[in-house]
Scaffold this motif. Structure first.
Motif, short mmCIF file in Angstrom:
data_model
loop_
_atom_site.label_atom_id
_atom_site.label_comp_id
_atom_site.label_asym_id
_atom_site.label_seq_id
_atom_site.Cartn_x
_atom_site.Cartn_y
_atom_site.Cartn_z
N PRO A 18 0.80 -1.23 0.00
CA PRO A 18 0.00 0.00 0.00
C PRO A 18 0.83 1.28 0.00
O PRO A 18 0.34 2.32 -0.44
CB PRO A 18 -0.83 -0.13 1.29
N GLU A 19 2.06 1.22 0.48
CA GLU A 19 2.89 2.42 0.56
C GLU A 19 3.91 2.49 -0.57
O GLU A 19 4.77 3.38 -0.57
CB GLU A 19 3.60 2.47 1.91
N SER A 20 3.85 1.59 -1.52
CA SER A 20 4.91 1.47 -2.52
C SER A 20 4.77 2.45 -3.68
O SER A 20 5.73 2.67 -4.42
CB SER A 20 4.92 0.05 -3.08
N GLY A 21 3.60 3.00 -3.88
CA GLY A 21 3.38 3.89 -5.00
C GLY A 21 2.92 3.20 -6.27
O GLY A 21 2.72 3.87 -7.28
N TRP A 22 2.78 1.89 -6.25
CA TRP A 22 2.29 1.21 -7.45
C TRP A 22 0.91 1.74 -7.85
O TRP A 22 0.61 1.89 -9.03
CB TRP A 22 2.23 -0.30 -7.23
N MET A 23 0.07 2.00 -6.85
CA MET A 23 -1.22 2.65 -7.08
C MET A 23 -1.24 3.89 -6.19
O MET A 23 -1.46 3.80 -4.98
CB MET A 23 -2.39 1.73 -6.73
N PRO A 24 -0.98 5.07 -6.76
CA PRO A 24 -0.90 6.27 -5.94
C PRO A 24 -2.18 6.51 -5.15
O PRO A 24 -3.28 6.16 -5.59
CB PRO A 24 -0.68 7.38 -6.98
N ARG A 25 -2.02 7.12 -3.99
CA ARG A 25 -3.16 7.40 -3.14
C ARG A 25 -3.74 8.79 -3.37
O ARG A 25 -4.89 9.05 -3.01
CB ARG A 25 -2.77 7.23 -1.67
N ASP A 26 -2.94 9.69 -3.93
CA ASP A 26 -3.47 11.04 -4.17
C ASP A 26 -4.44 10.98 -5.35
O ASP A 26 -4.30 10.16 -6.26
CB ASP A 26 -2.33 12.01 -4.47
N PRO A 27 -5.46 11.83 -5.36
CA PRO A 27 -6.51 11.74 -6.37
C PRO A 27 -5.99 11.84 -7.80
O PRO A 27 -6.41 11.06 -8.68
CB PRO A 27 -7.44 12.91 -6.03
N LEU A 28 -5.09 12.79 -8.08
CA LEU A 28 -4.60 12.95 -9.44
C LEU A 28 -3.75 11.75 -9.85
O LEU A 28 -3.89 11.23 -10.97
CB LEU A 28 -3.79 14.23 -9.57
N GLY A 29 -2.87 11.30 -8.97
CA GLY A 29 -2.03 10.15 -9.29
C GLY A 29 -2.85 8.90 -9.54
O GLY A 29 -2.59 8.15 -10.49
N ALA A 30 -3.87 8.69 -8.71
CA ALA A 30 -4.75 7.53 -8.89
C ALA A 30 -5.50 7.63 -10.21
O ALA A 30 -5.67 6.63 -10.93
CB ALA A 30 -5.73 7.42 -7.73
N ALA A 31 -5.94 8.83 -10.56
CA ALA A 31 -6.67 9.02 -11.81
C ALA A 31 -5.77 8.75 -13.02
O ALA A 31 -6.21 8.15 -14.01
CB ALA A 31 -7.24 10.44 -11.88
N GLN A 32 -4.51 9.19 -12.93
CA GLN A 32 -3.58 8.95 -14.04
C GLN A 32 -3.36 7.46 -14.26
O GLN A 32 -3.32 7.00 -15.41
CB GLN A 32 -2.24 9.64 -13.76
N VAL A 33 -3.22 6.70 -13.18
CA VAL A 33 -3.06 5.25 -13.32
C VAL A 33 -4.34 4.63 -13.86
O VAL A 33 -4.29 3.77 -14.76
CB VAL A 33 -2.66 4.62 -11.97
N GLN A 34 -5.49 5.05 -13.33
CA GLN A 34 -6.75 4.47 -13.80
C GLN A 34 -6.95 4.72 -15.28
O GLN A 34 -7.50 3.86 -16.01
CB GLN A 34 -7.92 5.05 -13.01
N ARG A 35 -6.52 5.86 -15.77
CA ARG A 35 -6.63 6.13 -17.20
C ARG A 35 -5.94 5.05 -18.02
O ARG A 35 -6.47 4.56 -19.02
CB ARG A 35 -6.02 7.49 -17.51
N TRP A 36 -4.73 4.65 -17.58
CA TRP A 36 -3.96 3.66 -18.32
C TRP A 36 -4.50 2.24 -18.12
O TRP A 36 -4.37 1.40 -19.00
CB TRP A 36 -2.48 3.76 -17.99
N LEU A 37 -5.12 1.99 -16.98
CA LEU A 37 -5.79 0.70 -16.82
C LEU A 37 -6.94 0.59 -17.83
O LEU A 37 -7.18 -0.48 -18.41
CB LEU A 37 -6.32 0.54 -15.39
N SER A 38 -7.63 1.71 -18.05
CA SER A 38 -8.71 1.72 -19.04
C SER A 38 -8.15 1.56 -20.45
O SER A 38 -8.74 0.86 -21.29
CB SER A 38 -9.51 3.01 -18.94
N ILE A 39 -7.02 2.21 -20.74
CA ILE A 39 -6.39 2.06 -22.05
C ILE A 39 -5.95 0.62 -22.27
O ILE A 39 -6.11 0.06 -23.37
CB ILE A 39 -5.20 3.03 -22.18
N ALA A 40 -5.41 -0.01 -21.23
CA ALA A 40 -5.00 -1.42 -21.35
C ALA A 40 -6.20 -2.31 -21.68
O ALA A 40 -6.08 -3.26 -22.46
CB ALA A 40 -4.34 -1.89 -20.06
N ALA A 41 -7.36 -2.00 -21.09
CA ALA A 41 -8.56 -2.80 -21.32
C ALA A 41 -9.29 -2.40 -22.60
O ALA A 41 -10.16 -3.14 -23.06
CB ALA A 41 -9.51 -2.66 -20.13
#
Length: 208
Positions: A82-105
């Motif tokens: 949870p503290e590693s940064g693989w999935m950021p906890r801040d809203p913008l960071g989390a949104a940026q990762v989610q965008r690419w999860l959607s692109i992958a799918a």
């Protein structure tokens, strides 16, 4: 934390399975792999019980059952790093990762992944349409990576894990990576991460 009891149902030649295996390896988590290669196998019946959609991969963590490769990534990051940064906890960071999860799918799945699926597994689709989709997303990724090392942050995140497998194996579907130097440099950075494990090459020769 007690030793995890993890089992992954999957297929070695599946990029969806590989992204889960890759992340398990990057986290250094021991797990048991159960190959599901045919509908008539006992393993396939168990898979359908665990995931009525019959899709791989499925992760078992003690009493928990997690289906869908991207959901598995999110679960593992929150549960074991949870503290590693693989999935950021801040809203913008989390949104940026989610965008690419959607692109992958979405774009990756219906471009490079589908092109490979047509060659390796005989999927039926219009080759020109699929290759055009692959070119669009790879061109976008190449431009996006021109001034950054990773897709969603200044370090590797779940975005990179979700997109890596099918992009790396795009040539197996006849999609050349030669026009995309930034994508190739990014693939090399992912492959240099401690704990990286490759997806096996397809037994089908690369398409022309």
């Amino acid at each position: 934390m007690t030793e995890p009891d993890l089992t992954l149902y999957g297929l070695r030649l599946s990029g969806h399975s590989h992204r889960a295996e890759l992340f398990l390896s990057l986290l250094g988590l021991p797990y048991r792999f159960i190959a599901v290669a045919g509908r008539d196998q006992p393993e396939a019946a168990e898979l359908r019980r665990l995931n009525p959609l019959g899709q791989i991969p499925v992760l078992i963590d003690g009493p928990e059952v997690i289906a869908d490769s991207n959901a598995i990534l999110v679960y593992l990051a929150a549960r074991y790093a949870p503290e590693s940064g693989w999935m950021p906890r801040d809203p913008l960071g989390a949104a940026q990762v989610q965008r690419w999860l959607s692109i992958a799918a979405g774009e990756v799945r219906y471009g490079p992944a589908l092109a490979r699926l047509m060659v390796v597994f005989g999927a039926q689709a219009d080759r020109a349409t699929v290759h055009a989709a692959a070119a669009r997303i790879l061109t976008f990724m190449d431009g996006h990576l021109a001034d950054r090392a990773y897709l969603a942050a200044d370090r590797a995140t779940l975005a990179d894990i979700a997109c890596y497998s099918y992009v790396a194996h795009a040539p197996e579907g006849g999609v050349s990576l030669a026009p995309y130097p930034e994508v190739r440099a990014w693939l090399a950075r992912v492959e240099a991460l401690p704990g990286f494990v490759p997806m096996p090459a397809s037994p089908i020769p690369e398409a022309a």
